[in-house]
Design a protein around this motif. Structure first.
Motif, PDB file in Angstrom:
ATOM      1  N   GLU A 187       1.186  18.561  -1.585  1.00 53.96           N
ATOM      2  CA  GLU A 187       0.163  18.418  -0.562  1.00 53.96           C
ATOM      3  C   GLU A 187       0.472  17.214   0.332  1.00 53.96           C
ATOM      4  O   GLU A 187      -0.334  16.838   1.176  1.00 53.96           O
ATOM      5  CB  GLU A 187      -1.215  18.236  -1.210  1.00 53.96           C
ATOM      6  N   LEU A 188       1.626  16.617   0.139  1.00 60.32           N
ATOM      7  CA  LEU A 188       2.011  15.400   0.843  1.00 60.32           C
ATOM      8  C   LEU A 188       2.673  15.726   2.175  1.00 60.32           C
ATOM      9  O   LEU A 188       3.530  16.613   2.245  1.00 60.32           O
ATOM     10  CB  LEU A 188       2.978  14.599  -0.033  1.00 60.32           C
ATOM     11  N   SER A 247       0.854  -1.181   0.000  1.00 64.06           N
ATOM     12  CA  SER A 247       0.000   0.000   0.000  1.00 64.06           C
ATOM     13  C   SER A 247       0.894   1.235   0.000  1.00 64.06           C
ATOM     14  O   SER A 247       1.877   1.309   0.743  1.00 64.06           O
ATOM     15  CB  SER A 247      -0.904  -0.005   1.237  1.00 64.06           C
ATOM     16  N   LEU A 248       0.566   2.198  -0.844  1.00 60.62           N
ATOM     17  CA  LEU A 248       1.417   3.379  -0.986  1.00 60.62           C
ATOM     18  C   LEU A 248       1.473   4.190   0.304  1.00 60.62           C
ATOM     19  O   LEU A 248       2.514   4.762   0.635  1.00 60.62           O
ATOM     20  CB  LEU A 248       0.894   4.244  -2.136  1.00 60.62           C
ATOM     21  N   TYR A 249       0.371   4.220   1.022  1.00 63.32           N
ATOM     22  CA  TYR A 249       0.306   4.960   2.282  1.00 63.32           C
ATOM     23  C   TYR A 249       0.237   3.933   3.411  1.00 63.32           C
ATOM     24  O   TYR A 249      -0.816   3.347   3.662  1.00 63.32           O
ATOM     25  CB  TYR A 249      -0.897   5.901   2.286  1.00 63.32           C
ATOM     26  N   GLU A 250       1.375   3.726   4.057  1.00 63.72           N
ATOM     27  CA  GLU A 250       1.521   2.629   5.012  1.00 63.72           C
ATOM     28  C   GLU A 250       0.605   2.756   6.226  1.00 63.72           C
ATOM     29  O   GLU A 250       0.172   1.772   6.795  1.00 63.72           O
ATOM     30  CB  GLU A 250       2.981   2.548   5.465  1.00 63.72           C
ATOM     31  N   ASN A 251       0.291   3.987   6.602  1.00 65.58           N
ATOM     32  CA  ASN A 251      -0.544   4.182   7.798  1.00 65.58           C
ATOM     33  C   ASN A 251      -2.039   4.121   7.493  1.00 65.58           C
ATOM     34  O   ASN A 251      -2.871   4.265   8.388  1.00 65.58           O
ATOM     35  CB  ASN A 251      -0.212   5.522   8.475  1.00 65.58           C
ATOM     36  N   GLU A 285     -10.189   3.848  -4.709  1.00 66.06           N
ATOM     37  CA  GLU A 285      -9.056   2.940  -4.890  1.00 66.06           C
ATOM     38  C   GLU A 285      -8.029   3.103  -3.769  1.00 66.06           C
ATOM     39  O   GLU A 285      -7.914   4.172  -3.166  1.00 66.06           O
ATOM     40  CB  GLU A 285      -8.338   3.232  -6.204  1.00 66.06           C
ATOM     41  N   VAL A 286      -7.292   2.038  -3.545  1.00 65.40           N
ATOM     42  CA  VAL A 286      -6.128   2.099  -2.660  1.00 65.40           C
ATOM     43  C   VAL A 286      -4.889   2.066  -3.547  1.00 65.40           C
ATOM     44  O   VAL A 286      -4.623   1.067  -4.216  1.00 65.40           O
ATOM     45  CB  VAL A 286      -6.106   0.915  -1.676  1.00 65.40           C
ATOM     46  N   PRO A 287      -4.143   3.172  -3.622  1.00 68.40           N
ATOM     47  CA  PRO A 287      -2.958   3.199  -4.487  1.00 68.40           C
ATOM     48  C   PRO A 287      -1.867   2.261  -3.969  1.00 68.40           C
ATOM     49  O   PRO A 287      -1.683   2.139  -2.753  1.00 68.40           O
ATOM     50  CB  PRO A 287      -2.508   4.661  -4.431  1.00 68.40           C
ATOM     51  N   THR A 315       0.152  13.651  -6.071  1.00 63.20           N
ATOM     52  CA  THR A 315       0.426  13.312  -4.672  1.00 63.20           C
ATOM     53  C   THR A 315       0.861  11.854  -4.547  1.00 63.20           C
ATOM     54  O   THR A 315       1.803  11.534  -3.814  1.00 63.20           O
ATOM     55  CB  THR A 315      -0.807  13.581  -3.800  1.00 63.20           C
ATOM     56  N   ASP A 316       0.206  10.968  -5.298  1.00 66.85           N
ATOM     57  CA  ASP A 316       0.590   9.550  -5.277  1.00 66.85           C
ATOM     58  C   ASP A 316       1.994   9.353  -5.852  1.00 66.85           C
ATOM     59  O   ASP A 316       2.795   8.562  -5.325  1.00 66.85           O
ATOM     60  CB  ASP A 316      -0.420   8.714  -6.068  1.00 66.85           C
TER      61      ASP A 316
END
Length: 309
Positions: free
Chosen positions: A177-178, A44-48, A59-61, A131-132
């Motif tokens: 925005e990250l 998952s791109l965003y671990e948290n 979607e989950v990137p 952002t992704d």
């Protein structure tokens, strides 16, 4: 018993044994190939789990990690963004295929399944793919040691609308925005742009990509911001570009204008134009004898994108 029957039986047994060995070999190779494909790590791109701008239900990137064979890695890494007009992702021939080709050259590849812009599942859809992409760069730099890559040799590759995303990452890295508490650089060390959408300006852009990313009637400020040929500075990431002159979907002028802007600002750039190729040739232009991917890999491995001092 007739003379020679023993020899005949022996030959039959030998042939049957050879056939069995061939079948076993084929079976082993198939199993190995399947296991190799399944062995690719997907994260998952965003671990948290806190995905920026998500409203829920979207979607989950993810990132799929393609590692070179053990002992063959050379430290370079490329994040790959498939195209699809910001409406879908061509994650096979513009994703997995280039990742595998990069692996053959010892380059670690990260296939980015960025989110497709959607007003129903996200806020500010125009900044979501960027952002992704920035998060992917951040993640690879954070985990450079784990993946045995050089944090100063991390590039981004994009096809068509994925090329627009890659070019946006290479021109918009100073604003984000990250969340970036460690202040990790979001600048890719180089860009590889394959028949890319570069501009959002009328007469140049691919209308489907523009509408999907910015909406049907975007503000002129937004159009200018996402027209990457207008955002080049001396700090813009070096680029390798390839485009077909007969591309009837994304005009070759997209690549020509970006290349000219890079040259004007003395940013290292290479451009391979095909007389024939049309749109969507991936890593194998069947109408050409020379493949851009081979020249590009040489450019990456030799760090030809770096300014020679």
């Amino acid at each position: 018993m007739k003379p020679g029957n023993c020899d005949t039986e022996y030959e039959k047994k030998k042939m049957n044994k050879n056939k069995l060995m061939k079948k076993l070999l084929i079976f082993t190779l198939v199993v190995f190939a399947v296991c190799s494909v399944r062995a690719q790590q997907v994260i998952s791109l965003y671990e948290n789990g806190a995905i920026p701008f998500a409203k829920g239900g979207g979607e989950v990137p993810t990132l799929t990690i393609f590692k070179p064979a053990k002992g063959r890695g050379n430290g370079a890494a490329v994040i790959v963004c498939p195209g699809g007009g910001y409406g879908v992702r061509m994650s096979s021939y513009e994703g997995a295929d280039p990742c595998k080709k990069l692996n053959e050259a010892g380059i670690t590849a990260f296939l980015l399944d960025y989110r497709i812009p959607n007003d129903n599942t996200m806020d500010r859809k125009e900044v979501v793919p960027l952002t992704d992409a920035q998060r992917a760069i951040q993640y690879v730099r954070e985990h450079a040691k784990e993946y045995r890559v050089n944090p100063d040799q991390i590039g981004i590759m994009g096809f068509s609308a994925g090329g627009h995303l890659a070019a946006t990452a290479g021109t918009h890295f100073t604003s984000s925005e990250l969340a970036n508490p460690k202040k990790i650089s979001l600048r890719p060390d180089f860009m590889v742009l394959v028949y890319p959408v570069i501009s959002m300006q009328e007469g140049l852009t691919h209308q489907g990509s523009k509408a999907n990313l910015l909406g049907k009637n975007p503000d002129s400020t937004l159009v200018k911001s996402f027209s990457n040929e207008l955002q080049v500075t001396t700090l813009t990431s070096p680029a390798y570009l390839t485009h077909g002159m007969d591309d009837g979907l994304v005009k070759v002028e997209n690549s020509l204008l970006l290349y000219a802007a890079l040259q004007q600002h003395k940013v290292p750039a290479e451009l391979m134009l095909y007389e024939h190729g049309k749109h969507g040739y991936g890593i194998n232009n069947k109408e050409a004898k020379v493949q851009w991917i081979d020249d590009c890999i040489h450019w990456i491995k030799n760090q030809s994108y770096r300014i020679k001092k």
